[in-house]
Design a protein around this motif. Structure first.
Motif, short mmCIF file in Angstrom:
data_model
loop_
_atom_site.label_atom_id
_atom_site.label_comp_id
_atom_site.label_asym_id
_atom_site.label_seq_id
_atom_site.Cartn_x
_atom_site.Cartn_y
_atom_site.Cartn_z
N LEU A 127 0.83 -1.19 0.00
CA LEU A 127 0.00 0.00 0.00
C LEU A 127 0.87 1.25 0.00
CD1 LEU A 127 -2.79 1.24 0.11
CD2 LEU A 127 -2.77 0.93 2.57
N GLU A 128 1.86 1.24 0.86
CA GLU A 128 2.76 2.41 0.92
C GLU A 128 3.45 2.63 -0.42
OE1 GLU A 128 6.45 4.15 3.63
OE2 GLU A 128 5.68 2.15 4.01
N THR A 129 3.87 1.55 -1.05
CA THR A 129 4.54 1.66 -2.36
C THR A 129 3.57 2.20 -3.41
OG1 THR A 129 6.05 -0.12 -1.82
CG2 THR A 129 5.77 0.39 -4.16
N ALA A 130 2.34 1.73 -3.40
CA ALA A 130 1.35 2.22 -4.36
C ALA A 130 1.13 3.72 -4.16
CB ALA A 130 0.05 1.46 -4.19
N ILE A 131 1.06 4.15 -2.92
CA ILE A 131 0.87 5.58 -2.64
C ILE A 131 2.07 6.38 -3.11
CG2 ILE A 131 0.65 7.28 -0.78
CD1 ILE A 131 -1.11 5.15 0.68
N ARG A 132 3.26 5.82 -2.93
CA ARG A 132 4.48 6.50 -3.41
C ARG A 132 4.44 6.69 -4.93
NH1 ARG A 132 8.58 6.67 0.12
NH2 ARG A 132 8.35 5.37 1.95
N LEU A 133 3.95 5.67 -5.63
CA LEU A 133 4.01 5.67 -7.09
C LEU A 133 2.88 6.43 -7.77
CD1 LEU A 133 5.07 1.96 -7.66
CD2 LEU A 133 6.51 4.00 -7.78
N THR A 134 1.78 6.63 -7.07
CA THR A 134 0.63 7.27 -7.71
C THR A 134 0.83 8.78 -7.86
OG1 THR A 134 -1.77 7.45 -7.73
CG2 THR A 134 -0.69 7.73 -5.60
#
Length: 115
Positions: free
Chosen positions: A1-8
């Protein structure tokens, strides 16, 4: 989830068990992103293995929408989070206790835990 938020560039949608809602909201606040439950529903999980006792199980889930400010930059991820979930790669499956045959049918031993 944290990675997805970083990438969005703007928003992430994610499905989580309702019982984890408080934790998810806490983490979102720590990351400086807005988290909003946009739907509450029941999710059917079908029987996938012989040792599963029920044909299916319904669980309560939340659909979250996470948004971040345009200027938000998250700090690098904490590597200890990834290290704590390592899996043994050279151990025999039987040594790991990974065999699922008969799971849930064991009787409690001296410790009363069934394992």
């Amino acid at each position: 989830l944290e990675t997805a938020i970083r990438l969005t560039s703007h928003a992430v949608y994610s499905l989580h068990k309702t019982s984890t809602r408080k934790h998810i909201l806490k983490r979102a606040a720590q990351w400086g992103v807005e988290a909003k439950v946009i739907a509450e529903m029941r999710f059917d999980i079908p029987q996938m293995y012989k040792f599963h006792r029920k044909k299916s199980v319904d669980i309560e889930v939340d659909v979250f929408r996470f948004t971040k400010p345009q200027n938000l930059t998250l700090p690098p991820p904490d590597p200890s989070v990834f290290l704590s979930h390592s899996t043994p790669s050279t151990t025999n499956a039987n040594e790991q206790g990974a065999s699922h045959e008969g799971r849930g049918r064991r009787r409690a031993g001296a410790g009363g835990r069934g394992r």
